[in-house]
Design an enzyme around this catalytic site. Structure first.
Site, PDB file in Angstrom:
ATOM      1  CB  CYS A 169      33.819  41.297  34.547  1.00 32.08           C
ATOM      2  SG  CYS A 169      34.776  42.824  34.407  1.00 32.08           S
ATOM      3  CB  CYS A 190      36.641  41.719  32.237  1.00 30.23           C
ATOM      4  SG  CYS A 190      36.845  42.278  33.933  1.00 30.23           S
ATOM      5  CG  ASP A 191      35.005  38.863  29.851  1.00 28.46           C
ATOM      6  OD1 ASP A 191      36.238  38.911  29.694  1.00 28.46           O
ATOM      7  OD2 ASP A 191      34.461  38.238  30.767  1.00 28.46           O
TER       8      ASP A 191
END
Length: 301
Positions: A132, A135-136
């Site tokens: 992701c 997300c990261d």
């Protein structure tokens, strides 16, 4: 046992759309979701291909769907559906902790991220490997990363990461990308994006974290090592429908066999969104499936 007219398994785009259409038709809809509502689209930084919405984040898109469905009266329960059984014409959906009764079921479980399947991958999740970018990605500001994949998700991840990373390698096993040509062309114009085609990642080297990847050309078999701080895997998804195989036939890849009418082999059981057999898996087709499945279910309850 809690009951509803229609139970929707999965609260992604297809499931939430089904809830909206079911509630608007005067039916009581119960959504069962094992994680957070919204599905995979929550992790998408920007959506630019949904008709009527020029640009929106995946999180906001999912939030809007959820608020619309619940404002109409749909309920959301947390739980992983592990079985669907028939009982005197009714359907019973079992989770790990409860049972729910209904007249019709819509399976909208989507699909999970596909893994590379190479040694060391699982151990490095969270230590250099991610599925992701939204997300990261922030953890890799001013660092070097690689993205594996050739579809819109991979292209979008590379474009997103290039905004903050020093260098982005985009690795795809084919000669041409499968994603939108306009997005692929935009990436080629970015100075900090390097496209490596006809190549696959074969090995990972790490200490406490990922340090290098080995990339092999699928034609020449030539191998090269690339130092990276992070590796983002975007090579598609796999469904998890085995729990429903008693009532919904699966193809050889595990997708529920259902056509554009979203009907499975069992009357009163429908499949909507990425979990079913289909050629195109996009937000628009997921929403369309949700509407079709819900209206079909409403004729039975």
């Amino acid at each position: 046992m809690k009951t509803a007219d229609i139970i929707v398994i999965g609260a992604g785009t297809a499931g939430l759309t089904a809830a909206i259409y079911g509630q608007r038709a005067g039916r009581h809809v119960l959504l069962l979701e094992e994680g957070i509502y919204g599905g995979q689209i929550v992790n998408t930084p920007e959506i630019e291909n949904y008709p009527g919405i020029q640009q929106i984040s995946g999180f906001q898109f999912a939030m809007n769907l959820y608020e619309q469905a619940t404002a109409l009266g749909a309920e959301l329960e947390t739980g992983k559906a592990v079985e669907i059984i028939e009982n005197d014409g009714q359907k019973i959906v079992r989770t790990e902790t409860a049972e729910y009764g209904c007249g019709a079921v819509i399976i909208a479980t989507g699909a999970k991220n596909r893994k590379l399947g190479i040694e060391g991958e699982e151990a490095l999740v969270g230590r250099g490997i991610s599925y992701c970018a939204a997300c990261d990605g922030a953890f890799y500001k001013d660092k070097t990363v690689a993205v594996v994949g050739g579809g819109n998700t991979a292209l979008g991840d590379a474009d997103y990461l290039a905004n903050g990373c020093r260098q982005v390698y985009l690795i795809h096993r084919r000669e041409e990308f499968r994603g939108d040509a306009s997005l692929a062309e935009r990436l080629k114009q970015r100075e900090n994006v390097t496209c490596i085609l006809n190549a696959v990642v074969t090995d990972l080297q790490a200490g406490e974290r990922l340090e290098k990847i080995t990339v092999q050309n699928v034609v020449s078999k030539e191998r090269q090592e690339i130092s990276v701080d992070g590796l983002f895997v975007a090579i598609g998804q796999v469904p998890e429908n085995q729990a429903f195989a008693n009532l919904a036939a699966l193809d050889d890849q595990g997708y529920i066999i259902a056509g554009e009418d979203c009907k499975t082999k069992t009357p009163g059981v429908y499949a909507a969104g990425d979990c079913r057999t289909k050629e195109v898996r996009q937000l628009t087709t997921a929403a369309a499936d949700g509407a079709v499945a819900a209206l079909a279910a409403c004729t039975r309850v």
